[in-house]
Design a protein around this motif. Sequence first.
Motif, PDB file in Angstrom:
ATOM      1  N   LEU A 329       0.868  -1.183   0.000  1.00 40.77           N
ATOM      2  CA  LEU A 329       0.000   0.000   0.000  1.00 40.77           C
ATOM      3  C   LEU A 329       0.905   1.233   0.000  1.00 40.77           C
ATOM      4  N   GLY A 330       1.475   1.530  -1.129  1.00 39.58           N
ATOM      5  CA  GLY A 330       2.416   2.651  -1.225  1.00 39.58           C
ATOM      6  C   GLY A 330       3.828   2.195  -0.887  1.00 39.58           C
ATOM      7  N   GLU A 331       4.646   3.125  -0.405  1.00 42.38           N
ATOM      8  CA  GLU A 331       6.015   2.819   0.008  1.00 42.38           C
ATOM      9  C   GLU A 331       5.956   2.420   1.478  1.00 42.38           C
ATOM     10  N   VAL A 332       6.592   1.307   1.813  1.00 44.16           N
ATOM     11  CA  VAL A 332       6.473   0.780   3.180  1.00 44.16           C
ATOM     12  C   VAL A 332       7.841   0.381   3.720  1.00 44.16           C
ATOM     13  N   ALA A 333       8.032   0.605   5.013  1.00 43.60           N
ATOM     14  CA  ALA A 333       9.262   0.134   5.658  1.00 43.60           C
ATOM     15  C   ALA A 333       8.944  -0.372   7.052  1.00 43.60           C
ATOM     16  N   MET A 334       9.870  -1.150   7.605  1.00 40.46           N
ATOM     17  CA  MET A 334       9.736  -1.662   8.965  1.00 40.46           C
ATOM     18  C   MET A 334      11.051  -1.483   9.689  1.00 40.46           C
ATOM     19  N   LEU A 335      10.967  -1.091  10.942  1.00 46.59           N
ATOM     20  CA  LEU A 335      12.163  -1.049  11.792  1.00 46.59           C
ATOM     21  C   LEU A 335      11.926  -1.987  12.965  1.00 46.59           C
ATOM     22  N   ASN A 336      12.926  -2.797  13.301  1.00 45.70           N
ATOM     23  CA  ASN A 336      12.805  -3.689  14.451  1.00 45.70           C
ATOM     24  C   ASN A 336      13.094  -2.936  15.744  1.00 45.70           C
ATOM     25  N   LEU A 337      12.403  -3.317  16.798  1.00 45.04           N
ATOM     26  CA  LEU A 337      12.668  -2.760  18.125  1.00 45.04           C
ATOM     27  C   LEU A 337      13.399  -3.851  18.906  1.00 45.04           C
ATOM     28  N   VAL A 338      14.688  -3.662  19.098  1.00 43.21           N
ATOM     29  CA  VAL A 338      15.534  -4.705  19.677  1.00 43.21           C
ATOM     30  C   VAL A 338      16.168  -4.207  20.980  1.00 43.21           C
ATOM     31  N   GLY A 339      16.078  -5.007  22.032  1.00 42.57           N
ATOM     32  CA  GLY A 339      16.769  -4.700  23.289  1.00 42.57           C
ATOM     33  C   GLY A 339      15.976  -3.822  24.232  1.00 42.57           C
ATOM     34  N   ARG A 340      15.504  -2.691  23.744  1.00 39.58           N
ATOM     35  CA  ARG A 340      14.616  -1.851  24.568  1.00 39.58           C
ATOM     36  C   ARG A 340      13.650  -1.084  23.678  1.00 39.58           C
ATOM     37  N   LEU A 341      12.501  -0.767  24.262  1.00 44.25           N
ATOM     38  CA  LEU A 341      11.463  -0.100  23.473  1.00 44.25           C
ATOM     39  C   LEU A 341      11.619   1.412  23.536  1.00 44.25           C
ATOM     40  N   PRO A 342      11.397   2.090  22.411  1.00 44.35           N
ATOM     41  CA  PRO A 342      11.353   3.560  22.446  1.00 44.35           C
ATOM     42  C   PRO A 342      10.001   4.017  22.993  1.00 44.35           C
ATOM     43  N   ASP A 343       9.821   5.317  23.048  1.00 41.74           N
ATOM     44  CA  ASP A 343       8.546   5.875  23.516  1.00 41.74           C
ATOM     45  C   ASP A 343       7.494   5.709  22.414  1.00 41.74           C
ATOM     46  N   PRO A 344       6.446   4.891  22.655  1.00 44.06           N
ATOM     47  CA  PRO A 344       5.453   4.669  21.590  1.00 44.06           C
ATOM     48  C   PRO A 344       4.781   5.955  21.127  1.00 44.06           C
ATOM     49  N   GLU A 345       4.610   6.884  22.033  1.00 45.37           N
ATOM     50  CA  GLU A 345       3.907   8.118  21.640  1.00 45.37           C
ATOM     51  C   GLU A 345       4.748   8.932  20.669  1.00 45.37           C
ATOM     52  N   ALA A 346       6.065   8.956  20.910  1.00 43.89           N
ATOM     53  CA  ALA A 346       6.945   9.694  19.990  1.00 43.89           C
ATOM     54  C   ALA A 346       6.959   9.003  18.625  1.00 43.89           C
ATOM     55  N   VAL A 347       6.983   7.671  18.623  1.00 44.45           N
ATOM     56  CA  VAL A 347       6.990   6.909  17.367  1.00 44.45           C
ATOM     57  C   VAL A 347       5.699   7.151  16.592  1.00 44.45           C
ATOM     58  N   LEU A 348       4.576   7.057  17.294  1.00 45.40           N
ATOM     59  CA  LEU A 348       3.283   7.177  16.607  1.00 45.40           C
ATOM     60  C   LEU A 348       2.972   8.606  16.170  1.00 45.40           C
ATOM     61  N   THR A 374       4.285   3.727   6.465  1.00 43.09           N
ATOM     62  CA  THR A 374       3.917   3.809   5.051  1.00 43.09           C
ATOM     63  C   THR A 374       3.964   5.277   4.625  1.00 43.09           C
ATOM     64  N   ALA A 375       4.173   5.484   3.334  1.00 42.33           N
ATOM     65  CA  ALA A 375       4.221   6.853   2.807  1.00 42.33           C
ATOM     66  C   ALA A 375       3.803   6.820   1.346  1.00 42.33           C
ATOM     67  N   PRO A 376       3.309   7.954   0.834  1.00 44.86           N
ATOM     68  CA  PRO A 376       2.831   7.965  -0.555  1.00 44.86           C
ATOM     69  C   PRO A 376       3.957   7.913  -1.591  1.00 44.86           C
ATOM     70  N   ASP A 377       5.166   8.343  -1.215  1.00 44.62           N
ATOM     71  CA  ASP A 377       6.276   8.311  -2.172  1.00 44.62           C
ATOM     72  C   ASP A 377       7.599   8.070  -1.447  1.00 44.62           C
ATOM     73  N   ALA A 378       8.637   7.753  -2.224  1.00 46.23           N
ATOM     74  CA  ALA A 378       9.918   7.340  -1.654  1.00 46.23           C
ATOM     75  C   ALA A 378      10.552   8.446  -0.806  1.00 46.23           C
ATOM     76  N   ASN A 379      10.399   9.717  -1.245  1.00 48.53           N
ATOM     77  CA  ASN A 379      11.015  10.809  -0.482  1.00 48.53           C
ATOM     78  C   ASN A 379      10.386  10.963   0.887  1.00 48.53           C
ATOM     79  N   SER A 380       9.052  10.907   0.941  1.00 47.96           N
ATOM     80  CA  SER A 380       8.435  11.083   2.258  1.00 47.96           C
ATOM     81  C   SER A 380       8.690   9.854   3.134  1.00 47.96           C
ATOM     82  N   LEU A 381       8.812   8.682   2.518  1.00 48.94           N
ATOM     83  CA  LEU A 381       9.166   7.505   3.334  1.00 48.94           C
ATOM     84  C   LEU A 381      10.526   7.722   3.982  1.00 48.94           C
TER      85      LEU A 381
END
Length: 397
Positions: A329-348, A374-381
């Motif tokens: 659904l457009g440009e998509v990426a995933m980042l793993n959260l390893v070892g410790r979690l970041p602040d979900p509110e900052a991420v979201l 997800t993002a509509p194009d590669a630059n915004s991703l």
Amino acid sequence: MGDAEGQCEVPRVEGRTGEPAGLHIGVIGGGQLGQMLGLAGVAMGHRFTFLDPAFEPPAASVGRHIQAEFDDTEALERLAVECDLVTLEFENIPQASAERVAARNCLMPSPAALAVAQDRLEEKQFFEGLGLTVAPWVQVDSVRDIVQGVAHLGGASILKTRRFGYDGKGQVRLADPAHAAHEGGPGNPGEAASAWEALGGVPAVLEKMQHFEREVSIVALRSRSGEQRVYPLVTNVHHHGILWQTTAHRGDPLQAEAERAAKRVMEKLDYVGVLTIEFFVVDGRLVINEMAPRVHNSGHWSLGGACTSQFENHVRALLGWPLGDTDPLGEVAMLNLVGRLPDPEAVLAVPGTSWHDYGKTPRAGRKLGHVTVTAPDANSLESRLDQLRGLITPPGD
Ligand code: ATP
Ligand code: MG
């Protein structure tokens, strides 16, 4: 290897009465992959039992949990007898366990497919037999094999245990002897001996180090009906041997080549379910690294980032249901959260993101969750990823 559909029967949901119509799916393993399979399957009306040795594994939150070792024959029998079909989310189970379950019920993928994926040596021979390219390699059963192998392969190399490797564990890198011999490098038997000992003196393979342009993987699937689908080829970035970032987009120039390889493998193994193949891109061509007979971390982007997630599609494949659309659904990426979690509110707060927490106790090197964007194009991703990389610590750091 036989025809999986011919070997066992999966009940049909249509017209079932007197009990919930959905199926009871048994899963060997109960980690985050099982949890996400369960979430997808429960939404389609099925229920789950997971066999896992951990006390409260992530998947226990979405189904029944049998706490047992993977060689516990009584527990395996129970899983096979009580469920309508059995699959797995962890491939390193004893072959005898897989065969025990398969003798009683449908196990998908089959023990034969598992056997190939469990042993790096058999896996390489299998790929070569299909005419697919692997990195040059030699079999290692002694220190002497390492010394000779390093000389034979030339350049830097990497020693890997044949079995049980994951997240870069069970590997030792050996520098180029031409550069390192005078410093007591792997041209030197002492260095070979310490590499052998570091892996516990177990059967291994020595692989030539690939100077890859990038790493990619393909998540493919084949249904009981024989229908096949393939997700777009994704680009993976590892950090300290652990997957850090996956990016998916349409139209990778290597898509067709990867797709052909995946279909050849699935057809040869009469495979049912999701299968993932990891490749190095060397001089613009694909060199196969390894395969995983299950849903895969590099397919997590599909959860929310594709029309149908790899988890839903795995369940559909097991049942012989029509497979879902694998388009992103457009440009998509995933980042793993390893070892410790970041602040979900900052991420979201970063547009286009979704938050996945597996509910595990944080520990160094442990995969705790992931974030998709997800993002509509590669630059915004790329700009959204920049923001996220400022909030999330890469594996091993
Ligand atoms: P995982 O299960 O997490 O995929 P693994 O422990 O099974 O990993 P590999 O995939 O074989 O092991 O290796 C982990 C990483 O190490 C690769 O993704 C790659 O970055 C690097 N690597 C492995 N083999 C080679 C090679 N021959 N040349 C260059 N890099 C390599
Ligand atoms: Mg790998």
